[in-house]
Design a protein around this motif. Structure first.
Motif, short mmCIF file in Angstrom:
data_model
loop_
_atom_site.label_atom_id
_atom_site.label_comp_id
_atom_site.label_asym_id
_atom_site.label_seq_id
_atom_site.Cartn_x
_atom_site.Cartn_y
_atom_site.Cartn_z
N SER A 27 0.83 -1.21 0.00
CA SER A 27 0.00 0.00 0.00
C SER A 27 0.87 1.25 0.00
O SER A 27 0.60 2.22 -0.73
CB SER A 27 -0.92 0.00 1.23
OG SER A 27 -1.83 -1.06 1.17
N LEU A 36 -3.56 7.86 -5.05
CA LEU A 36 -4.67 7.43 -4.21
C LEU A 36 -5.67 6.55 -4.94
O LEU A 36 -6.16 5.56 -4.38
CB LEU A 36 -5.39 8.67 -3.63
CG LEU A 36 -6.57 8.40 -2.71
CD1 LEU A 36 -6.14 7.60 -1.49
CD2 LEU A 36 -7.21 9.72 -2.28
N THR A 40 -6.49 2.87 -3.79
CA THR A 40 -7.81 2.49 -3.28
C THR A 40 -8.25 1.15 -3.86
O THR A 40 -8.80 0.30 -3.16
CB THR A 40 -8.84 3.58 -3.60
OG1 THR A 40 -8.46 4.81 -2.95
CG2 THR A 40 -10.23 3.19 -3.12
N SER A 43 -6.34 -1.49 -2.15
CA SER A 43 -6.86 -1.70 -0.79
C SER A 43 -8.12 -2.55 -0.80
O SER A 43 -8.34 -3.37 0.09
CB SER A 43 -7.14 -0.35 -0.13
OG SER A 43 -5.95 0.42 -0.03
N ILE A 164 -6.14 2.21 2.83
CA ILE A 164 -6.35 3.50 2.16
C ILE A 164 -5.66 4.61 2.94
O ILE A 164 -5.07 5.53 2.36
CB ILE A 164 -7.85 3.80 2.00
CG1 ILE A 164 -8.45 2.91 0.90
CG2 ILE A 164 -8.08 5.27 1.65
CD1 ILE A 164 -9.95 3.06 0.74
N ARG A 168 -2.92 6.96 1.40
CA ARG A 168 -3.09 8.42 1.41
C ARG A 168 -1.86 9.11 1.99
O ARG A 168 -1.37 10.11 1.44
CB ARG A 168 -4.34 8.79 2.20
CG ARG A 168 -4.63 10.29 2.23
CD ARG A 168 -4.73 10.83 0.82
NE ARG A 168 -4.97 12.26 0.78
CZ ARG A 168 -4.57 13.05 -0.18
NH1 ARG A 168 -3.87 12.57 -1.20
NH2 ARG A 168 -4.85 14.34 -0.17
#
Length: 204
Positions: A27, A36, A40, A43, A164, A168
């Motif tokens: 991630s 992002l 996502t 994730s 996430i 981020r």
């Protein structure tokens, strides 16, 4: 199943999701390199992989491993090989300028990122070991199907949400600029981390 027991089972799974491992490493790297949106999708794949292990645990995964321990050994070896392969790819391309890397020349689609998340989660034997030996032991046999379904949904949400957050943090522009300037170092660190995890899985 009481509300307290339900929450305890879910929080246990959430704590396991937040433990550093291949999913968190992946991630972080995808957040740095691809941002992002792709992170996502990754994730979501990680969450789906967790739901797979949790579902199999609820239907007797630990019993299967008790009767056929060779399956667990094979799973650990396959997981270790996959993580070593990912580590090799990171290390081999560490010195390439970011605009020449495979991921940049051919942008990763959302489905490809989702699939990578699933494979990363499935390659980590922590999943079947945790869900089969720890998680399943917290669920009473009398728990109704709707409770199990709700718990699986929350496991997915927890795994996805945590990763996430990781994505981020590493997708901020300042962080990405730092990565671009130190790409070789970062890729070798991520690669070494995955290789170390793969080696640990293979020998334990």
């Amino acid at each position: 199943m009481t509300l307290t027991a339900f929450l305890a089972s879910w929080l246990l799974c959430l704590a396991a999701a937040m433990t550093p491992g291949p999913a968190v490493l992946m991630s972080a790297r995808i957040g740095l390199r691809e941002g992002l949106a792709t992170g996502t999708a990754l994730s979501a794949g990680i969450g789906a992989g967790a739901v797979f292990w949790a579902s199999t645990a609820l239907f007797g995964l630990s019993i299967l491993f008790d009767y056929a321990p060779a399956l667990l050994i094979a799973l650990k070896i396959l997981g270790a090989v996959y993580l070593m392969y990912l580590a090799y790819k990171m290390w081999a391309h560490a010195d390439e300028p970011i605009e020449q890397s495979d991921e940049t020349r051919t942008p990763r689609g959302k489905f490809a990122a989702f699939k990578l998340g699933v494979l990363t989660q499935l390659a980590n034997p922590k999943g079947p070991i945790f869900f089969g030996a720890v998680f399943a032991g917290t669920i009473p046999e009398s728990a109704p199907l709707w409770i199990l379904g709700l718990l699986l949904a929350l496991i997915f949400i927890g795994e996805m949400a945590w990763n996430i957050i990781v994505v981020r943090i590493f997708s901020f522009e300042k962080t990405r600029r730092g990565y671009i300037s130190l790409k070789g170092v970062f890729d070798r660190v991520f690669g070494a981390g995955l290789a170390a995890l793969g080696a640990k899985i293979a020998i334990t």
